[in-house]
Write a protein that holds these residues in place. Structure first.
Motif, PDB file in Angstrom:
ATOM      1  N   TYR A 126       0.675  -1.220   0.150  1.00 34.36           N
ATOM      2  CA  TYR A 126      -0.014  -0.007   0.131  1.00 34.36           C
ATOM      3  C   TYR A 126       0.691   1.223   0.038  1.00 34.36           C
ATOM      4  O   TYR A 126       0.655   2.193  -0.624  1.00 34.36           O
ATOM      5  CB  TYR A 126      -0.815   0.258   1.295  1.00 34.36           C
ATOM      6  CG  TYR A 126      -1.688   1.158   1.432  1.00 34.36           C
ATOM      7  CD1 TYR A 126      -2.517   1.543   0.426  1.00 34.36           C
ATOM      8  CD2 TYR A 126      -1.494   2.109   2.591  1.00 34.36           C
ATOM      9  CE1 TYR A 126      -3.509   2.748   0.486  1.00 34.36           C
ATOM     10  CE2 TYR A 126      -2.306   3.189   2.614  1.00 34.36           C
ATOM     11  CZ  TYR A 126      -3.231   3.514   1.685  1.00 34.36           C
ATOM     12  OH  TYR A 126      -3.957   4.822   1.869  1.00 34.36           O
ATOM     13  N   MET A 127       1.829   1.311   0.602  1.00 35.13           N
ATOM     14  CA  MET A 127       2.789   2.410   0.713  1.00 35.13           C
ATOM     15  C   MET A 127       3.834   2.652  -0.330  1.00 35.13           C
ATOM     16  O   MET A 127       3.889   3.730  -0.535  1.00 35.13           O
ATOM     17  CB  MET A 127       3.697   2.307   1.901  1.00 35.13           C
ATOM     18  CG  MET A 127       3.043   2.459   3.299  1.00 35.13           C
ATOM     19  SD  MET A 127       4.413   2.651   4.835  1.00 35.13           S
ATOM     20  CE  MET A 127       3.283   1.492   5.763  1.00 35.13           C
ATOM     21  N   THR A 128       3.694   1.419  -0.954  1.00 37.28           N
ATOM     22  CA  THR A 128       4.625   1.428  -2.269  1.00 37.28           C
ATOM     23  C   THR A 128       3.535   2.271  -3.443  1.00 37.28           C
ATOM     24  O   THR A 128       4.245   3.070  -4.010  1.00 37.28           O
ATOM     25  CB  THR A 128       5.149  -0.044  -2.991  1.00 37.28           C
ATOM     26  OG1 THR A 128       5.680  -0.512  -1.916  1.00 37.28           O
ATOM     27  CG2 THR A 128       5.464   0.059  -4.243  1.00 37.28           C
ATOM     28  N   ALA A 129       2.390   1.985  -3.212  1.00 36.08           N
ATOM     29  CA  ALA A 129       1.457   2.489  -4.400  1.00 36.08           C
ATOM     30  C   ALA A 129       1.154   4.336  -4.131  1.00 36.08           C
ATOM     31  O   ALA A 129       0.968   4.788  -5.009  1.00 36.08           O
ATOM     32  CB  ALA A 129       0.061   1.780  -4.389  1.00 36.08           C
ATOM     33  N   ARG A 130       1.053   4.226  -2.477  1.00 34.60           N
ATOM     34  CA  ARG A 130       0.799   5.593  -2.231  1.00 34.60           C
ATOM     35  C   ARG A 130       1.772   6.670  -2.082  1.00 34.60           C
ATOM     36  O   ARG A 130       1.424   7.813  -2.186  1.00 34.60           O
ATOM     37  CB  ARG A 130      -0.276   5.506  -0.704  1.00 34.60           C
ATOM     38  CG  ARG A 130      -0.699   6.769  -0.361  1.00 34.60           C
ATOM     39  CD  ARG A 130      -1.626   6.547   0.535  1.00 34.60           C
ATOM     40  NE  ARG A 130      -2.458   7.684   1.096  1.00 34.60           N
ATOM     41  CZ  ARG A 130      -2.095   8.886   1.713  1.00 34.60           C
ATOM     42  NH1 ARG A 130      -0.853   9.021   1.567  1.00 34.60           N
ATOM     43  NH2 ARG A 130      -2.936   9.742   1.801  1.00 34.60           N
ATOM     44  N   GLY A 131       2.926   6.084  -1.719  1.00 35.51           N
ATOM     45  CA  GLY A 131       4.151   7.065  -1.571  1.00 35.51           C
ATOM     46  C   GLY A 131       4.017   7.725  -0.208  1.00 35.51           C
ATOM     47  O   GLY A 131       3.422   7.014   0.602  1.00 35.51           O
ATOM     48  N   GLY A 132       4.851   8.637   0.012  1.00 27.74           N
ATOM     49  CA  GLY A 132       5.213   9.131   1.410  1.00 27.74           C
ATOM     50  C   GLY A 132       3.712  10.059   1.939  1.00 27.74           C
ATOM     51  O   GLY A 132       3.621   9.960   3.070  1.00 27.74           O
TER      52      GLY A 132
END
Length: 159
Positions: A140-146
């Motif tokens: 999820y963080m990979t897709a959403r970014g920081g």
């Protein structure tokens, strides 16, 4: 006498949703930081050569897992890279710096840990649910970014 089901006007949920939307950027940053803290607490004992939970030597445990369970060559070097990822990478993730790259590396690590705990997928006995959940959070963080409160975002605004 018939009882009526409890009815909550839809407007209540709409108003609550509107208020909660404003909290989302901060809550996402908190999620990213909490994720990083959990990983950091696994990397730091490896870096310091300190015990961690029931593991007297977490680095030796990582080497053993990589060499004997997963069957990869260069186990000491890979364990060192895992330690760097879980310490330096976790700090970078907490700051939101190179978020997508760090999160993707953590997702790969969680796949490897899940593989090592398998093939029986011991749901409760060996705790496979934790790396599975962490892996999906990392994806999820990979897709959403920081997110709004990340170094990535701040650096992007200057360009």
């Amino acid at each position: 006498m018939t009882s009526k089901p409890l009815s909550i006007p839809g407007g209540v949920f709409a108003a609550l949703g509107t208020r909660m939307t404003g909290l989302e950027p901060g809550l996402y940053a908190l999620l990213r930081i909490a994720f990083a803290v959990v990983l950091f607490t696994h990397g730091l004992p490896k870096a310091l050569g300190a015990s961690h939970g029931s593991m007297a030597d977490p680095m030796a445990g990582s080497i053993n897992l990589i060499r004997n369970v997963i069957g990869l060559p260069f186990a000491p070097q890979l364990a060192f890279l895992v330690m760097l990822l879980e310490t330096g990478g976790a700090l970078m993730l907490a700051l939101g710096w190179c978020t997508r790259a760090m999160a993707l590396l953590f997702a790969v690590e969680m796949v490897a840990i899940s593989y090592a705990l398998g093939p029986t997928w011991p749901w409760i006995d060996r705790g496979i649910e934790f790396p599975v959940l962490m892996g999906f959070l990392a994806l999820y963080m990979t897709a959403r970014g920081g997110g709004a409160y990340a170094v990535d975002t701040r650096l992007g605004r200057r360009r």
